[in-house]
Design a protein around this motif. Structure first.
Motif, mmCIF file in Angstrom:
data_model
loop_
_atom_site.group_PDB
_atom_site.id
_atom_site.type_symbol
_atom_site.label_atom_id
_atom_site.label_comp_id
_atom_site.label_asym_id
_atom_site.label_seq_id
_atom_site.Cartn_x
_atom_site.Cartn_y
_atom_site.Cartn_z
ATOM 1 N N VAL A 150 13.849 0.641 11.063
ATOM 2 C CA VAL A 150 12.552 1.292 10.849
ATOM 3 C C VAL A 150 11.425 0.268 10.726
ATOM 4 O O VAL A 150 10.302 0.512 11.175
ATOM 5 N N VAL A 151 11.721 -0.891 10.119
ATOM 6 C CA VAL A 151 10.689 -1.927 9.996
ATOM 7 C C VAL A 151 10.423 -2.573 11.349
ATOM 8 O O VAL A 151 9.265 -2.767 11.753
ATOM 9 N N ALA A 152 11.500 -2.905 12.071
ATOM 10 C CA ALA A 152 11.339 -3.493 13.402
ATOM 11 C C ALA A 152 10.583 -2.535 14.323
ATOM 12 O O ALA A 152 9.698 -2.946 15.094
ATOM 13 N N GLY A 153 10.925 -1.243 14.237
ATOM 14 C CA GLY A 153 10.214 -0.260 15.051
ATOM 15 C C GLY A 153 8.734 -0.212 14.716
ATOM 16 O O GLY A 153 7.881 -0.163 15.594
ATOM 17 N N GLY A 154 8.428 -0.253 13.428
ATOM 18 C CA GLY A 154 7.025 -0.247 13.012
ATOM 19 C C GLY A 154 6.265 -1.451 13.511
ATOM 20 O O GLY A 154 5.123 -1.337 13.984
ATOM 21 N N LEU A 155 6.881 -2.615 13.410
ATOM 22 C CA LEU A 155 6.238 -3.844 13.895
ATOM 23 C C LEU A 155 5.947 -3.768 15.389
ATOM 24 O O LEU A 155 4.849 -4.102 15.843
ATOM 25 N N LEU A 156 6.941 -3.328 16.153
ATOM 26 C CA LEU A 156 6.783 -3.280 17.611
ATOM 27 C C LEU A 156 5.744 -2.247 18.030
ATOM 28 O O LEU A 156 4.932 -2.493 18.929
ATOM 29 N N VAL A 157 5.782 -1.090 17.377
ATOM 30 C CA VAL A 157 4.824 -0.038 17.736
ATOM 31 C C VAL A 157 3.402 -0.471 17.406
ATOM 32 O O VAL A 157 2.472 -0.302 18.218
ATOM 33 N N ASP A 158 3.187 -1.040 16.213
ATOM 34 C CA ASP A 158 1.831 -1.432 15.807
ATOM 35 C C ASP A 158 1.319 -2.646 16.580
ATOM 36 O O ASP A 158 0.136 -2.712 16.937
ATOM 37 N N ALA A 159 2.212 -3.615 16.846
ATOM 38 C CA ALA A 159 1.765 -4.843 17.514
ATOM 39 C C ALA A 159 1.690 -4.683 19.030
ATOM 40 O O ALA A 159 0.815 -5.282 19.678
ATOM 41 N N LEU A 160 2.585 -3.894 19.613
ATOM 42 C CA LEU A 160 2.632 -3.765 21.073
ATOM 43 C C LEU A 160 2.472 -2.294 21.472
ATOM 44 O O LEU A 160 1.372 -1.823 21.668
ATOM 45 N N SER A 161 3.570 -1.590 21.587
ATOM 46 C CA SER A 161 3.535 -0.160 21.898
ATOM 47 C C SER A 161 4.930 0.395 21.652
ATOM 48 O O SER A 161 5.892 -0.352 21.476
ATOM 49 N N TRP A 162 5.059 1.733 21.669
ATOM 50 C CA TRP A 162 6.375 2.325 21.415
ATOM 51 C C TRP A 162 7.392 1.927 22.475
ATOM 52 O O TRP A 162 8.599 1.894 22.206
ATOM 53 N N GLN A 163 6.962 1.594 23.679
ATOM 54 C CA GLN A 163 7.899 1.207 24.742
ATOM 55 C C GLN A 163 8.751 -0.002 24.344
ATOM 56 O O GLN A 163 9.897 -0.136 24.780
#
Length: 475
Positions: A149-162
């Motif tokens: 969940v943390v890794a997902g949050g980082l990736l979504v906020d910094a880059l995109s959900w893809q």
């Protein structure tokens, strides 16, 4: 060339890490995915369910294929499929495209996960080294769920959900390159005459998909609609055909005689209900944090961390407590904690503090979910023959995934129905979402109550440390 068993463990554990990671990493990206790909509220759950249903439905077939073709070959095949499907998921430009890619990811995970475990069990000799290796394996798998969940949050906020999908691709490439160096072939010639029982896997998974789809379509169509009744009846018929095929198969995917064991039957039900409560809570709370409270994806991920930490501590404590108090006592306590945690979470509103309204429920639920899982796994293999312990554990692991998917469909459908009813009655959308969230968690609490009742039928065991380690290896 001599291969280090600990280097082999590192390769296997990393593969299992990304499989578990992909169950949780998606949750915090759901609002962004819904907005970009125009998912309806009732279809969004398929981003989770497509993965878990295919993973659970083909898990036993993956184990059988590893026996027949050799674990390294199936492991590589699963990794390739998982990596390609991850790339396709990241490139998806429609809801249907993404759901299909998630299903392929689940199938890849169902191939590589049991193959990796088969490699691990032959790499380490029975005893202390294997127990240490299994502890590392289980710990990293649990860590994958927590950090997802943390890794997902980082990736979504910094880059995109893809990027929650793209991140798997370089990891898979590295793993495939390392396999010839660190993993040896473990296929046995005596298995070549056995069959795959693909029909069993296809019938069971198709039946479950039909039932879940019927439940999901009940929200927009109504339970009495022809479409809903067709899929529910078709699902039941396919599952009945699965039982018929398994009963007559010379090499069944699921040996039905295993269910003569009360311990296995009760444990299967307990883990299915456990999965239903867990996936439902995760799905609903991730959406609530972002769509109601206004958290970013990263903030939502961080807010789940205390629950993950509690679950890791609970796994260690439960393994010790079953020796002193017995499996049924620990499992019943875990179910009770799950009920309390879910009831506390169901009281959250749109304006309350995270510390007072969400944190206590998340921590208590984290303790409860593993308080059920650990003793249930031990109980599951307690009455079966040693040579069937792996099959028994495979059954309960598959039941956890399948129960989670079916439970999520039921909870989400009832939650959306409540939200829709509230909006129709003139309730503001924000409050309507809260009411749907609250109803969904109350239904999930109902699953946990059912789990507590079911646990009363479970045998009371007090295993020693070696029996606990053997159950863990089988799992």
């Amino acid at each position: 060339m001599r291969r280090s068993p600990w280097a082999t463990l590192a390769v296997l554990a990393l593969a299992q890490f990304i499989v578990v990671l992909d169950v949780t990493i998606v949750n915090v990206a759901l609002p962004d995915i819904q907005a970009d790909l125009n998912f309806s509220a009732d279809s969004l759950q398929w981003v989770i369910n497509a993965y878990t249903l295919l993973f659970g439905g083909f898990l036993l077939l993956g184990g059988r294929m590893a026996d027949l073709l050799g674990p390294p070959r199936v492991f590589i095949g699963g990794l390739v499929l998982f990596g390609v499907a991850s790339m396709v998921a990241g490139l998806a430009n429609s809801a249907e495209f993404l759901i299909g890619a998630r299903a392929a990811q689940g199938l890849g995970g169902a191939l590589l996960s049991p193959a990796a475990l088969a490699i691990l069990t032959v790499t380490f000799a029975h005893g202390r080294e294997r127990n240490i290796a299994m502890g590392v394996w289980g710990g990293l798998a649990g860590l994958g769920g927590t950090l997802g969940v943390v890794a997902g949050g980082l990736l979504v906020d910094a880059l995109s959900w893809q990027w929650i999908f793209f991140v798997n691709v370089p990891i898979v490439v590295v793993l495939i390159a390392l396999i010839p160096v660190f993993v040896r072939d473990t296929r046995h010639n005596e298995n070549r005459g056995r069959t795959f029982d693909t029909a069993g896997a296809v019938l069971s998974t198709a039946g479950l998909l039909a039932v879940v789809y019927g439940v999901v379509r009940s929200e927009p169509k109504g339970w009495g609609s022809g479409e809903v009744m067709f899929f529910l009846i078709a699902g039941v018929a396919l599952l009945a055909a699965f039982v018929f095929v398994e009963a007559r198969s010379k090499a069944p995917l699921v040996p039905l005689r295993l269910f003569r064991s009360r311990a296995l039957s009760v444990s299967s039900g307990a883990l299915a209900l456990n999965g239903a409560g867990f996936l439902s809570m995760f799905f609903l709370t991730a959406i609530y944090l972002q769509q109601v409270r206004g958290d970013s994806a990263l903030e939502a991920g961080v807010h789940f961390l205390p629950m993950g930490g509690a679950a890791i501590v609970a796994a260690v404590l439960a393994s010790q407590l079953v020796q002193r108090l017995g499996t049924r006592t620990v499992q019943l306590s875990g179910a009770a904690l799950s009920v309390i945690g879910l009831l506390l979470l169901s009281q959250a509103d749109a304006t309350g503090s995270y510390t007072t309204q969400l944190l206590p429920g998340l921590v208590i639920f984290g303790f409860g979910i593993l308080g059920v899982g650990v003793p249930a796994q031990i109980t599951a293999v307690s009455e079966v023959e040693h040579h069937e312990a792996g099959a028994a554990s495979g059954v309960v692991n598959a039941m956890y995934q399948v129960g989670g998917a079916l439970g999520l469909a039921i909870v989400t459908t009832l939650s959306i129905t409540r939200t829709t009813e509230a909006i129709a009655a003139g309730v503001p959308q924000q409050q309507a979402l809260v009411e749907g969230f609250q109803r969904g968690l109350l239904v999930a609490a109902g699953f946990a109550i059912a789990n507590a009742v079911l646990t009363l039928a479970s045998p009371q065991l007090q295993p020693d440390a070696e029996q606990i380690a053997e159950a863990t290896v089988a799992a």
